[in-house]
Design an enzyme around this catalytic site. Sequence first.
Site, mmCIF file in Angstrom:
data_model
loop_
_atom_site.group_PDB
_atom_site.id
_atom_site.type_symbol
_atom_site.label_atom_id
_atom_site.label_comp_id
_atom_site.label_asym_id
_atom_site.label_seq_id
_atom_site.Cartn_x
_atom_site.Cartn_y
_atom_site.Cartn_z
ATOM 1 N N TYR A 176 0.824 -1.205 0.000
ATOM 2 C CA TYR A 176 0.000 0.000 0.000
ATOM 3 C C TYR A 176 0.858 1.254 0.000
ATOM 4 C CZ TYR A 176 0.760 0.937 5.031
ATOM 5 O OH TYR A 176 1.312 1.241 6.240
ATOM 6 N N ARG B 185 8.363 4.169 -4.479
ATOM 7 C CA ARG B 185 8.411 3.145 -3.421
ATOM 8 C C ARG B 185 7.404 2.028 -3.716
ATOM 9 N NH1 ARG B 185 7.551 4.935 2.616
ATOM 10 N NH2 ARG B 185 5.450 5.296 1.804
ATOM 11 N N ARG C 109 -7.981 -20.709 -1.650
ATOM 12 C CA ARG C 109 -6.909 -20.316 -0.738
ATOM 13 C C ARG C 109 -5.731 -21.268 -0.914
ATOM 14 N NH1 ARG C 109 -5.102 -21.615 4.446
ATOM 15 N NH2 ARG C 109 -4.180 -19.855 5.580
ATOM 16 N N LYS D 78 6.436 -2.132 1.916
ATOM 17 C CA LYS D 78 5.268 -1.534 2.588
ATOM 18 C C LYS D 78 4.048 -2.438 2.414
ATOM 19 C CE LYS D 78 3.102 3.014 3.112
ATOM 20 N NZ LYS D 78 3.146 3.102 4.566
ATOM 21 N N GLU E 66 11.891 2.427 14.562
ATOM 22 C CA GLU E 66 11.052 3.513 14.027
ATOM 23 C C GLU E 66 9.781 3.602 14.855
ATOM 24 O OE1 GLU E 66 9.833 2.590 9.961
ATOM 25 O OE2 GLU E 66 9.765 0.463 10.433
HETATM 26 N N1 PMP Z 1 7.609 3.652 9.059
HETATM 27 C C1 PMP Z 1 6.463 2.956 9.085
HETATM 28 C C2 PMP Z 1 6.447 1.630 9.767
HETATM 29 C C3 PMP Z 1 5.300 3.453 8.489
HETATM 30 O O1 PMP Z 1 4.155 2.753 8.512
HETATM 31 C C4 PMP Z 1 5.338 4.739 7.891
HETATM 32 C C5 PMP Z 1 4.118 5.356 7.282
HETATM 33 N N2 PMP Z 1 3.478 4.550 6.386
HETATM 34 C C6 PMP Z 1 6.566 5.433 7.879
HETATM 35 C C7 PMP Z 1 7.682 4.855 8.477
HETATM 36 C C8 PMP Z 1 6.693 6.778 7.235
HETATM 37 O O2 PMP Z 1 6.728 6.661 5.846
HETATM 38 P P1 PMP Z 1 6.186 7.810 4.904
HETATM 39 O O3 PMP Z 1 6.930 9.034 5.279
HETATM 40 O O4 PMP Z 1 6.521 7.345 3.542
HETATM 41 O O5 PMP Z 1 4.722 7.910 5.166
#
Ligand code: PMP
Length: 287
Positions: free
Chosen positions: A33, A52, A101, A151, A183
Amino acid sequence: MTRIVYVNGEYLPDTEAKISIFDRGFLMADAVYEVTSVLDGKLLDYAGHESRLARSLDELGMANPVTKEELLAIHRELVSRNGVGNGLVYLQITRGSAGDRSFVFPDPATTPSGIVLFTQKVDDLDFPPAAKTGIKVIAFDDLRWGRRDIKTVQLLWPSMAKMAAKKAGCDDAFFVQDGMVTEGSASNAYIVKGNRIITRPLSNDILHGITRATLLKYAAEAQFEIEERAFTIAEAQAADEAFVTGASTFVMPVVEVDGAKVGSGTPGPVATRLRELYIEEAKKAAI
Ligand code: PMP
């Protein structure tokens, strides 16, 4: 209020939008996503989100069912049809539905990827109350999978972190792995010491934030020093300031880390300046 959403080639009211119960995004979290912010009807950092997305798809061997040009046109069409001034566009691409599935990936020739986009209005996206007060974070074990650079929609652990934070009277979490902050639950994490901004370097341990990349560029141009290294919770607690970045939060000051005030316990000058800088510059570059 119904919204117009996009599902596999069609614009529909959200109440009429349907995907299969066999969709691999639903069954296996086999989906990626992106979230792109909209300010004044324009898309922020769109090129970064698009590239990305391409990388996430590539890493998982998944095809993008639409072209680059179509993808941008769909974003714009949804923003326009839903009258979004400030808000977000959510986009998800799944490996589709093979009508059963199975752990084995279906053949893309017979099972095309699925695509869904929808908008969310957020009137105060650029000036939310939290940007004035700052947010409080807890430390939380990083038990996510090892490819956080992709992502994917596997967001259960981040949701659990967010719920644990709320239960503790806080807003969010700093994930911790081997004693170091990776993070935020949905953001990249930073600390500030003097004129220096410290953040973990890119690797498979973190999402390569689009806001992170853009902000670090603007910050370097504005003569801030940037040090890409991991830091501990104790270091964050002793820092002058802390903040997180994300597409929907931009730059958000962090005023408390695991029960300890950071600096004065209010948003500091660096995070405040970086927030202004990001919004100002990203708006200029918005498309
Ligand atoms: N780390 C994680 C785990 C996230 O989910 C996000 C936001 N989706 C970010 C960092 C920040 O990424 P971005 O600046 O591309 O939204």
